[in-house]
Design an enzyme around this catalytic site. Sequence first.
Site, PDB file in Angstrom:
ATOM      1  N   ASP A   1       0.847  -1.194   0.000  1.00 12.26           N
ATOM      2  CA  ASP A   1       0.000   0.000   0.000  1.00 12.26           C
ATOM      3  C   ASP A   1       0.882   1.243   0.000  1.00 12.26           C
ATOM      4  O   ASP A   1       2.070   1.184   0.329  1.00 12.26           O
ATOM      5  CB  ASP A   1      -0.909  -0.004   1.231  1.00 12.26           C
ATOM      6  CG  ASP A   1      -2.131   0.896   1.084  1.00 12.26           C
ATOM      7  OD1 ASP A   1      -2.273   1.540   0.021  1.00 12.26           O
ATOM      8  OD2 ASP A   1      -2.936   0.964   2.025  1.00 12.26           O
TER       9      ASP A   1
ATOM     10  N   GLU B   1      -7.531  -0.453   5.604  1.00  4.87           N
ATOM     11  CA  GLU B   1      -6.089  -0.548   5.415  1.00  4.87           C
ATOM     12  C   GLU B   1      -5.402  -0.980   6.705  1.00  4.87           C
ATOM     13  O   GLU B   1      -4.506  -1.830   6.691  1.00  4.87           O
ATOM     14  CB  GLU B   1      -5.535   0.804   4.954  1.00  4.87           C
ATOM     15  CG  GLU B   1      -5.938   1.181   3.534  1.00  4.87           C
ATOM     16  CD  GLU B   1      -5.570   2.592   3.136  1.00  4.87           C
ATOM     17  OE1 GLU B   1      -5.658   2.916   1.947  1.00  4.87           O
ATOM     18  OE2 GLU B   1      -5.202   3.382   4.030  1.00  4.87           O
TER      19      GLU B   1
ATOM     20  N   ALA C   1       1.362   5.601   0.974  1.00  3.90           N
ATOM     21  CA  ALA C   1       1.313   6.426   2.183  1.00  3.90           C
ATOM     22  C   ALA C   1       1.191   7.890   1.768  1.00  3.90           C
ATOM     23  O   ALA C   1       1.620   8.286   0.687  1.00  3.90           O
ATOM     24  CB  ALA C   1       2.567   6.227   3.027  1.00  3.90           C
TER      25      ALA C   1
END
Length: 221
Positions: free
Chosen positions: A81, A103, A83
């Site tokens: 993922d 998440e 940021a």
Amino acid sequence: MTQDELKKTVGWTALKYIQPGTIVGVGTGSTTAHFIDALVTVKQKIKGAVSSSEASSAKLKNLGIPLFDLNDVDSVDIYVDGADEINGNLQMIKGGGAALTREKIIAAVARKFICIADVSKQVDVLGCFPLPVEVIPMARAWVERELIRLGGLPEYRQDVVTDNFNIILDVHNLKILDAIALEEQINNIPGVVTVGLFARRSADIALIGSEQGVKDIFVWC
């Protein structure tokens, strides 16, 4: 290189961490969208994916990647993922795409968490990017008051409803020196679903894209 080209580069670089026969956790956002494009090239080698948002789920389905409900799997081998900010301890602010709760759940389950980001997301101190907080709608005013007490300036994100049917408050004016402590403080406010600080469960590896290429970073401070 443009910022989108940097995002694409780190998204595709993350493929080297994907092992055959695994279940891959997939995050949300523009950088992760590039990772999904890369993941489709190895879809025959993996078991499938679990997703942190309806948007990512739709993209995975459209590309023919098998999609699992997190409740139906024993573990997630790796989670990839992006940021909004990441510091030297690989602690992050996430939630610009309003998917922070899902998440955080997948990050907690995953054996390994890979953050993919371009160099603009690197910071020494978290807080320049407004900190997202997912809140149950009836608690909005109360949570705003508590966030102000903590030194923040919360702003209601207009016309945004999370996949969990909640709202987002974006907290400005924070200089986050102790991310773990602030994460616990905000999570303990009644009405908060979760805060977009990923400090207690930080990334294991950050792939940071720049004009000089992609660096694999474990901790840089």
